[in-house]
Motif scaffolding. Structure first.
Motif, PDB file in Angstrom:
ATOM      1  N   VAL A  13       0.867  -1.171   0.000  1.00  0.00           N
ATOM      2  CA  VAL A  13       0.000   0.000   0.000  1.00  0.00           C
ATOM      3  C   VAL A  13       0.908   1.227   0.000  1.00  0.00           C
ATOM      4  O   VAL A  13       1.747   1.379   0.891  1.00  0.00           O
ATOM      5  N   ASN A  14       0.783   2.082  -0.989  1.00  0.00           N
ATOM      6  CA  ASN A  14       1.648   3.257  -1.082  1.00  0.00           C
ATOM      7  C   ASN A  14       1.196   4.308  -0.069  1.00  0.00           C
ATOM      8  O   ASN A  14       0.146   4.929  -0.212  1.00  0.00           O
ATOM      9  N   LEU A  15       1.999   4.487   0.981  1.00  0.00           N
ATOM     10  CA  LEU A  15       1.674   5.394   2.071  1.00  0.00           C
ATOM     11  C   LEU A  15       2.698   6.513   2.229  1.00  0.00           C
ATOM     12  O   LEU A  15       2.348   7.619   2.641  1.00  0.00           O
ATOM     13  N   ALA A  16       3.951   6.230   1.926  1.00  0.00           N
ATOM     14  CA  ALA A  16       5.038   7.179   2.174  1.00  0.00           C
ATOM     15  C   ALA A  16       5.241   8.110   0.987  1.00  0.00           C
ATOM     16  O   ALA A  16       4.915   7.777  -0.159  1.00  0.00           O
ATOM     17  N   HIS A  17       5.793   9.282   1.285  1.00  0.00           N
ATOM     18  CA  HIS A  17       6.222  10.210   0.246  1.00  0.00           C
ATOM     19  C   HIS A  17       7.656   9.857  -0.121  1.00  0.00           C
ATOM     20  O   HIS A  17       8.587  10.167   0.635  1.00  0.00           O
ATOM     21  N   LEU A  18       7.822   9.200  -1.243  1.00  0.00           N
ATOM     22  CA  LEU A  18       9.122   8.695  -1.652  1.00  0.00           C
ATOM     23  C   LEU A  18       9.490   9.242  -3.031  1.00  0.00           C
ATOM     24  O   LEU A  18       8.613   9.494  -3.837  1.00  0.00           O
ATOM     25  N   PRO A  19      10.765   9.408  -3.323  1.00  0.00           N
ATOM     26  CA  PRO A  19      11.898   9.152  -2.443  1.00  0.00           C
ATOM     27  C   PRO A  19      12.076  10.264  -1.414  1.00  0.00           C
ATOM     28  O   PRO A  19      11.728  11.416  -1.658  1.00  0.00           O
ATOM     29  N   THR A  20      12.634   9.902  -0.251  1.00  0.00           N
ATOM     30  CA  THR A  20      12.973  10.908   0.740  1.00  0.00           C
ATOM     31  C   THR A  20      14.302  11.559   0.364  1.00  0.00           C
ATOM     32  O   THR A  20      15.114  10.968  -0.352  1.00  0.00           O
ATOM     33  N   PRO A  21      14.543  12.790   0.823  1.00  0.00           N
ATOM     34  CA  PRO A  21      15.768  13.494   0.419  1.00  0.00           C
ATOM     35  C   PRO A  21      17.038  12.880   1.006  1.00  0.00           C
ATOM     36  O   PRO A  21      17.012  12.282   2.083  1.00  0.00           O
ATOM     37  N   LEU A  22      18.120  13.070   0.290  1.00  0.00           N
ATOM     38  CA  LEU A  22      19.462  12.782   0.790  1.00  0.00           C
ATOM     39  C   LEU A  22      20.185  14.116   0.885  1.00  0.00           C
ATOM     40  O   LEU A  22      20.325  14.820  -0.124  1.00  0.00           O
ATOM     41  N   GLN A  23      20.632  14.486   2.088  1.00  0.00           N
ATOM     42  CA  GLN A  23      21.198  15.812   2.299  1.00  0.00           C
ATOM     43  C   GLN A  23      22.593  15.712   2.920  1.00  0.00           C
ATOM     44  O   GLN A  23      22.822  14.861   3.784  1.00  0.00           O
ATOM     45  N   PRO A  24      23.501  16.609   2.510  1.00  0.00           N
ATOM     46  CA  PRO A  24      24.815  16.643   3.161  1.00  0.00           C
ATOM     47  C   PRO A  24      24.731  17.374   4.498  1.00  0.00           C
ATOM     48  O   PRO A  24      23.947  18.309   4.662  1.00  0.00           O
ATOM     49  N   LEU A  25      25.536  16.922   5.453  1.00  0.00           N
ATOM     50  CA  LEU A  25      25.654  17.600   6.743  1.00  0.00           C
ATOM     51  C   LEU A  25      27.050  18.215   6.802  1.00  0.00           C
ATOM     52  O   LEU A  25      27.943  17.727   7.492  1.00  0.00           O
ATOM     53  N   LYS A  44      20.040  10.517   5.126  1.00  0.00           N
ATOM     54  CA  LYS A  44      18.876  10.065   4.370  1.00  0.00           C
ATOM     55  C   LYS A  44      17.664  10.395   5.219  1.00  0.00           C
ATOM     56  O   LYS A  44      17.462   9.799   6.287  1.00  0.00           O
ATOM     57  N   ARG A  45      16.821  11.322   4.764  1.00  0.00           N
ATOM     58  CA  ARG A  45      15.774  11.900   5.590  1.00  0.00           C
ATOM     59  C   ARG A  45      14.510  11.038   5.597  1.00  0.00           C
ATOM     60  O   ARG A  45      13.430  11.480   5.205  1.00  0.00           O
ATOM     61  N   ASP A  46      14.641   9.837   6.142  1.00  0.00           N
ATOM     62  CA  ASP A  46      13.466   8.977   6.244  1.00  0.00           C
ATOM     63  C   ASP A  46      12.527   9.400   7.368  1.00  0.00           C
ATOM     64  O   ASP A  46      11.465   8.796   7.551  1.00  0.00           O
ATOM     65  N   ASP A  47      12.904  10.460   8.109  1.00  0.00           N
ATOM     66  CA  ASP A  47      11.926  11.058   9.016  1.00  0.00           C
ATOM     67  C   ASP A  47      10.840  11.794   8.245  1.00  0.00           C
ATOM     68  O   ASP A  47       9.809  12.167   8.809  1.00  0.00           O
ATOM     69  N   LEU A  48      11.029  11.994   6.941  1.00  0.00           N
ATOM     70  CA  LEU A  48      10.085  12.741   6.121  1.00  0.00           C
ATOM     71  C   LEU A  48       9.222  11.829   5.249  1.00  0.00           C
ATOM     72  O   LEU A  48       8.708  12.272   4.218  1.00  0.00           O
ATOM     73  N   THR A  49       9.052  10.585   5.658  1.00  0.00           N
ATOM     74  CA  THR A  49       8.227   9.681   4.850  1.00  0.00           C
ATOM     75  C   THR A  49       6.746  10.050   4.867  1.00  0.00           C
ATOM     76  O   THR A  49       5.989   9.581   4.040  1.00  0.00           O
ATOM     77  N   GLU A  50       6.318  10.873   5.836  1.00  0.00           N
ATOM     78  CA  GLU A  50       4.935  11.376   5.935  1.00  0.00           C
ATOM     79  C   GLU A  50       4.229  10.757   7.127  1.00  0.00           C
ATOM     80  O   GLU A  50       4.863  10.138   7.981  1.00  0.00           O
ATOM     81  N   THR A  51       2.917  10.934   7.185  1.00  0.00           N
ATOM     82  CA  THR A  51       2.092  10.478   8.297  1.00  0.00           C
ATOM     83  C   THR A  51       2.710  10.897   9.632  1.00  0.00           C
ATOM     84  O   THR A  51       3.148  10.078  10.424  1.00  0.00           O
ATOM     85  N   ALA A  52       2.750  12.215   9.851  1.00  0.00           N
ATOM     86  CA  ALA A  52       3.268  12.780  11.092  1.00  0.00           C
ATOM     87  C   ALA A  52       4.685  12.301  11.394  1.00  0.00           C
ATOM     88  O   ALA A  52       4.982  11.817  12.474  1.00  0.00           O
ATOM     89  N   MET A  53       5.567  12.440  10.410  1.00  0.00           N
ATOM     90  CA  MET A  53       6.986  12.092  10.575  1.00  0.00           C
ATOM     91  C   MET A  53       7.169  10.671  11.103  1.00  0.00           C
ATOM     92  O   MET A  53       7.878  10.430  12.080  1.00  0.00           O
ATOM     93  N   SER A  54       6.524   9.718  10.469  1.00  0.00           N
ATOM     94  CA  SER A  54       6.547   8.345  10.975  1.00  0.00           C
ATOM     95  C   SER A  54       7.795   7.575  10.601  1.00  0.00           C
ATOM     96  O   SER A  54       7.972   6.435  11.014  1.00  0.00           O
ATOM     97  N   GLY A  55       8.656   8.153   9.806  1.00  0.00           N
ATOM     98  CA  GLY A  55       9.991   7.608   9.629  1.00  0.00           C
ATOM     99  C   GLY A  55      10.043   6.228   9.004  1.00  0.00           C
ATOM    100  O   GLY A  55       9.243   5.861   8.132  1.00  0.00           O
ATOM    101  N   ASN A  56      11.013   5.436   9.488  1.00  0.00           N
ATOM    102  CA  ASN A  56      11.259   4.118   8.910  1.00  0.00           C
ATOM    103  C   ASN A  56      10.077   3.182   9.062  1.00  0.00           C
ATOM    104  O   ASN A  56       9.887   2.260   8.266  1.00  0.00           O
ATOM    105  N   LYS A  57       9.254   3.386  10.084  1.00  0.00           N
ATOM    106  CA  LYS A  57       8.135   2.479  10.338  1.00  0.00           C
ATOM    107  C   LYS A  57       7.156   2.471   9.176  1.00  0.00           C
ATOM    108  O   LYS A  57       6.522   1.448   8.878  1.00  0.00           O
ATOM    109  N   LEU A  58       7.010   3.601   8.500  1.00  0.00           N
ATOM    110  CA  LEU A  58       6.030   3.680   7.417  1.00  0.00           C
ATOM    111  C   LEU A  58       6.463   2.837   6.226  1.00  0.00           C
ATOM    112  O   LEU A  58       5.616   2.237   5.553  1.00  0.00           O
ATOM    113  N   ARG A  59       7.754   2.789   5.939  1.00  0.00           N
ATOM    114  CA  ARG A  59       8.225   1.932   4.839  1.00  0.00           C
ATOM    115  C   ARG A  59       7.832   0.477   5.097  1.00  0.00           C
ATOM    116  O   ARG A  59       7.385  -0.236   4.193  1.00  0.00           O
ATOM    117  N   LYS A  60       8.026   0.015   6.321  1.00  0.00           N
ATOM    118  CA  LYS A  60       7.695  -1.372   6.656  1.00  0.00           C
ATOM    119  C   LYS A  60       6.192  -1.606   6.577  1.00  0.00           C
ATOM    120  O   LYS A  60       5.721  -2.637   6.057  1.00  0.00           O
TER     121      LYS A  60
END
Length: 340
Positions: A13-25, A44-60
């Motif tokens: 089920v497509n839930l996340a906003h992908l791809p998430t950004p890759l940013q230099p620090l 790798k900004r997987d905190d931005l997958t969506e659903t209230a910053m649900s992060g890696n959990k949303l991918r799973k």
């Protein structure tokens, strides 16, 4: 090695906003470089997958929800601590998909809900609290109880393990590793190291297996936030073995490179010491990057310490996977007195 054949992804089920950004620090990179050099640090900004910053959990949960729907389930049951990021994400996913959610929570609750628990309740999830001893000793029975509870009321429940970390959930980071490596190619580099927090093992398992499937030479390291290195060595192998069984793809376990740094767990799960809180403040003030003291903050603190030691001095590019968890920061507000 993995016996290669075309990967056939399970229902999703497509839930996340992908791809998430890759940013230099680059400010972090400059501050923590040593006279002997060191890598450029990326996030790798997987905190931005969506659903209230649900992060890696949303991918799973994209794959978990897909399987639940394929089985005709209308209810999701899962477990975790009172401030579980995974439980909060499951609550929001259930609300978004019109599914009931039952949370089995470890710990006692009194007072006004905060952080992830507040979001759980706003999303309409049912919550049941259990003392840690009962939770750990009877978790399987608790799942059975709630599955039967909903069955008796005409509902079909799908049970999700801690963190959605099993052979189904790790599909999220097999796909995620493909995305991350493509991000790196687009930015003109090949990562030598990929680092993440590891708390239930599924993200590390997916990244480890995904990189192997894709022929990447990147070394994936999980910075443990609980338990110990031996536990995660075993847990990652169990998840990959389960994936192999479910998918029909054979895995040569002897070829797996499973790397765990357990030196920065501190006093225990969800308990951090002042240096971790200072690292969180530093990431926010230098890069506008918001971490949490349970997962990403501990892992990032550990990474900074290893950079200072020169562990990665022969590396050119290192990617830190930000797995989310910012709601878990706010219940720790009293641990930042140095900001006053």
């Amino acid at each position: 090695m993995v016996t290669q054949k075309p990967l056939s992804y399970p229902p999703r089920v497509n839930l996340a906003h992908l791809p998430t950004p890759l940013q230099p620090l680059d400010r972090i990179t400059e501050k923590f470089s040593t006279p002997h050099g060191g890598p450029r640090i990326w996030v790798k900004r997987d905190d931005l997958t969506e659903t209230a910053m649900s992060g890696n959990k949303l991918r799973k949960l994209e794959f978990v929800a897909g399987e639940a729907r394929a089985q005709g389930c209308d209810t999701l049951i899962t477990c975790g601590g009172v401030q579980s990021n995974h439980c909060r994400t499951t609550a929001l996913v259930g609300a978004r998909l019109g599914m009931r959610v039952q949370l089995i929570l470890r710990g006692e609750f009194e007072g006004i809900p905060d952080g992830n628990l507040l979001v759980d309740q706003l999303a309409g999830a049912a919550t049941a609290f259990y003392p840690p001893r009962e939770y750990f000793s009877d978790l399987e029975k608790l799942f059975e109880h709630w599955r039967d509870f909903y069955a008796e009321r005409g509902h079909k429940a799908f049970c999700i393990p801690t963190g959605a970390s099993d052979g189904l959930g790790i599909w999220g980071y097999i796909a995620g590793s493909e995305e991350l490596l493509a991000n790196c190619r687009d930015r003109g580099f090949v990562p030598e190291h990929i680092v993440c927090a590891t708390g239930s093992g599924g993200t590390q398992a997916g990244l480890t297996l995904g990189c192997q499937l894709l022929g990447s030479t990147a070394r994936v390291t999980g910075y443990a936030v609980c338990d110990n290195a031996e536990y995660f060595q075993q847990k990652v192998r169990e998840d990959i073995r389960h994936w192999s069984s479910l998918s029909g793809n054979a895995v040569d376990e002897s070829a797996l490179s499973i790397n765990v740094n357990a030196d920065y767990i501190g006093p225990g799960y969800a308990i951090a010491e002042e240096p971790v809180y200072r690292a969180i403040a530093e990431a926010a003030s230098l890069e506008g990057l918001l971490l949490d003291p349970v997962y990403t903050g501990k892992a990032f603190y550990g990474l900074l310490q290893e950079l200072h030691k020169g562990t990665y001095r022969d590396c050119q590019n290192l990617v830190f996977v930000h797995t989310g968890g910012q709601f878990g920061l706010f219940p720790h507000r009293e641990n930042f007195p140095f900001l006053l």
